[in-house]
Design an enzyme around this catalytic site. Structure first.
Site, mmCIF file in Angstrom:
data_model
loop_
_atom_site.group_PDB
_atom_site.id
_atom_site.type_symbol
_atom_site.label_atom_id
_atom_site.label_comp_id
_atom_site.label_asym_id
_atom_site.label_seq_id
_atom_site.Cartn_x
_atom_site.Cartn_y
_atom_site.Cartn_z
ATOM 1 N N LYS A 158 0.861 -1.190 0.000
ATOM 2 C CA LYS A 158 0.000 0.000 0.000
ATOM 3 C C LYS A 158 0.895 1.237 0.000
ATOM 4 O O LYS A 158 1.454 1.622 1.028
ATOM 5 C CB LYS A 158 -0.900 -0.012 1.233
ATOM 6 C CG LYS A 158 -1.671 1.289 1.513
ATOM 7 C CD LYS A 158 -2.673 1.613 0.435
ATOM 8 C CE LYS A 158 -3.533 2.816 0.831
ATOM 9 N NZ LYS A 158 -2.739 4.072 0.938
ATOM 10 N N GLU A 204 8.691 1.151 11.576
ATOM 11 C CA GLU A 204 9.838 2.067 11.499
ATOM 12 C C GLU A 204 9.259 3.470 11.441
ATOM 13 O O GLU A 204 8.663 3.865 10.446
ATOM 14 C CB GLU A 204 10.697 1.740 10.273
ATOM 15 C CG GLU A 204 12.071 2.390 10.326
ATOM 16 C CD GLU A 204 12.065 3.770 9.693
ATOM 17 O OE1 GLU A 204 12.128 4.762 10.463
ATOM 18 O OE2 GLU A 204 12.010 3.867 8.472
ATOM 19 N N CYS A 252 13.428 10.193 7.932
ATOM 20 C CA CYS A 252 13.198 9.906 9.346
ATOM 21 C C CYS A 252 14.488 9.914 10.152
ATOM 22 O O CYS A 252 14.473 10.203 11.344
ATOM 23 C CB CYS A 252 12.483 8.573 9.497
ATOM 24 S SG CYS A 252 13.282 7.210 8.628
ATOM 25 N N GLU A 279 9.285 16.020 15.469
ATOM 26 C CA GLU A 279 9.823 15.715 14.142
ATOM 27 C C GLU A 279 9.191 16.679 13.140
ATOM 28 O O GLU A 279 8.002 16.582 12.823
ATOM 29 C CB GLU A 279 9.525 14.273 13.752
ATOM 30 C CG GLU A 279 10.159 13.893 12.424
ATOM 31 C CD GLU A 279 9.903 12.460 12.034
ATOM 32 O OE1 GLU A 279 10.840 11.800 11.549
ATOM 33 O OE2 GLU A 279 8.761 11.984 12.217
#
Length: 490
Positions: free
Chosen positions: A185, A261, A294, A394
């Site tokens: 996906k 993750e 990330c 973040e």
């Protein structure tokens, strides 16, 4: 792009199909140009893909036929290599990936070994371990004991938009090599690299129908069908911590195996004995692909005794890098993926100013040289306290926060003072000293003096809210397997 145009169809049960919801546009973040339309799946489409993957796992020999799996993965590798340059142009246009970055982690690096390495593991992985014979105390029978490794089953692989091909190929390589079937996906923002994978699988490999399904949708919640379905055994997700938590919560009802993750707020510790002219080059990290990584090193920790020296070097870097056309080979910092992300990042920059940090370079507004596209100026914050929002959240944009520390213990404390624990960096004139600091960092992926261990054979993942499990390496491969202990009379 004329020879291998964008693929608009999904792959479900071995067939390239349209979506029941019609189609949705794929937009170039640098120009806002509509690149083309892609199939828009409904929950019913996703359930068809899940059924196909379940049937392929239960009724074909994919899970047990090691040589078939190896042959198919190498066929897919060769097919991707044959269309590598078309895929490169596709990633530049749909992800806004700078051309220079496609020659590294965005395309060339994962393409080199993302499928070949796990294909090789099929022959060397310890599928069966002999524990030897023993007299088991509860039965008194001399018993032979084995440990078997078997595939988990049906894997739902959910992929982000920032490094879409890199994440997809590493998930597919390991999950398929271990004998699982997969529903891939992709993010709605970057579907074409995934549909290309689907077409190549259908047309260029012997992968049986249903073993790989690619489902594209404009609706993020279509992916939640994977999380709640009892027919799906594992979710392999790369993306935000908030979504990862939702997957963990929703998957609990069916005891989903998870690889997550997630986010990061990685710190670079520059020790006082480092060569600052070299160490501060890590400041380029948040500029690559506009900070949409990330593991981007978005916090730089400088010793107070050399703080001004380091800031001067960083200021020179940030004043000489500007956001630019990702087609230009000299561009490092391209657009961000969407108007929503642009607004979010600029909101964080404004918050940094409001909380008292010094915006030494950058702007709270989009760069004025672009009429179209989603752009953020490279931004350097100094005089940052680690408790500030810009040091804790973040941001996922081209923003570096610079924090002063008093001594080595203080540096380690600041680096670990984060909800995240994905990556980290240490720079020192002494390898022994940098290794000692690395051991104290609560993060899963550490680089010393500008290096990084990236590769298909290297586990990647984080501590704390940066996730569960690891991608790549034997450790990553193992998480796509179940363990079965078997005993019989010797």
């Amino acid at each position: 792009m004329t020879e291998h145009p964008f693929e608009s169809r999904m792959l479900i049960d071995g067939k390239l199909v349209e979506g029941q919801a019609g189609s949705f546009p794929n937009i170039n973040p640098a120009t806002e140009e509509i690149l083309g339309e892609v199939a828009d799946a409904t929950p019913a489409d996703m359930r068809r893909a899940i059924d196909a993957a379940r049937r392929a796992f239960d009724e074909t020999d994919w899970s047990t036929n090691h040589q078939l799996r190896k042959r198919c993965l190498l066929q897919l590798h060769d097919a991707l290599e044959s269309e590598k340059e078309a895929l490169r142009e596709e990633l530049i246009r749909e992800a806004g990936a700078p051309r220079a970055v496609t020659y590294g982690p965005q395309l060339d690096a994962p393409l080199a070994d993302g499928l070949r390495y796990p294909a090789g593991l099929i022959d060397t992985f310890p599928w069966e371990t002999d524990l030897g014979d023993t007299v088991v105390s509860v039965t008194g029978i001399n018993t032979t004991r084995k440990v078997w490794r078997e595939p988990v089953g049906v894997v739902g692989a959910i992929v982000p938009w920032n490094f879409p091909f890199e994440v997809s190929v590493n998930k597919l390589g390991q999950a398929l090599a271990a004998g699982n079937t997969v529903i891939l996906k992709p993010a709605p923002d970057t579907p074409f690299n995934a549909t290309r994978l689907g077409r190549l699988i259908a047309e260029n490999t012997d992968i049986p129908a249903g073993v790989v399904n690619v489902v594209t949708s404009s609706d993020h919640l279509v992916g939640e069908e994977l999380t709640v379905s009892p027919k799906v055994d594992m979710i392999s997700f790369t993306g935000s911590t908030a979504v990862g938590k939702r997957i963990m919560e929703k998957g609990a009802a069916t005891m989903k195996r998870l690889f997550l993750e997630l986010g990061g707020k990685s710190a670079t510790i520059v020790l006082d004995d480092a060569d600052f002219n070299t160490a501060c080059l890590m400041g380029f990290g948040p500029l690559m692909h506009a900070g949409q990584g990330c593991a981007a090193p978005t916090r730089m920790l400088l010793p107070r005794s050399r703080y001004d020296e380091g800031v001067a070097i960083l200021q020179g870097i940030y004043e000489n890098v500007s956001a630019g056309d990702p087609q230009d080979p000299g561009t490092l910092c391209g657009p961000v993926i969407s108007a929503r992300q642009q607004s979010r990042i600029l909101g964080y920059i404004r918050r940094g100013v409001e909380e008292g940090a010094t915006m030494l370079v950058g702007s709270t507004d989009p760069p004025p040289q672009f009429d179209k596209g989603f752009w953020v100026s490279p931004t350097l914050f100094t005089d940052v306290d680690n408790s500030m929002t810009i040091a804790q959240d973040e941001i996922f944009g081209p923003v570096l926060t610079v924090i002063a520390y008093e001594d080595e213990d203080d540096a380690v404390r600041i680096a670990n003072d984060s909800a995240y624990g994905l990556a980290g960096n240490v720079a020192s004139g002494s390898l022994e000293r940098s290794l000692a600091v690395a051991r104290r960092l609560r993060a899963g992926f550490i680089g010393l003096n500008g290096t990084a261990g990236y590769g298909a054979d290297t586990p990647f993942g984080g501590y704390k809210e940066s996730g569960v499990g690891r991608q790549n390496g034997v450790v990553g491969f193992s998480q796509y397997t179940e363990v079965k202990s078997v005993a019989y009379p010797a």
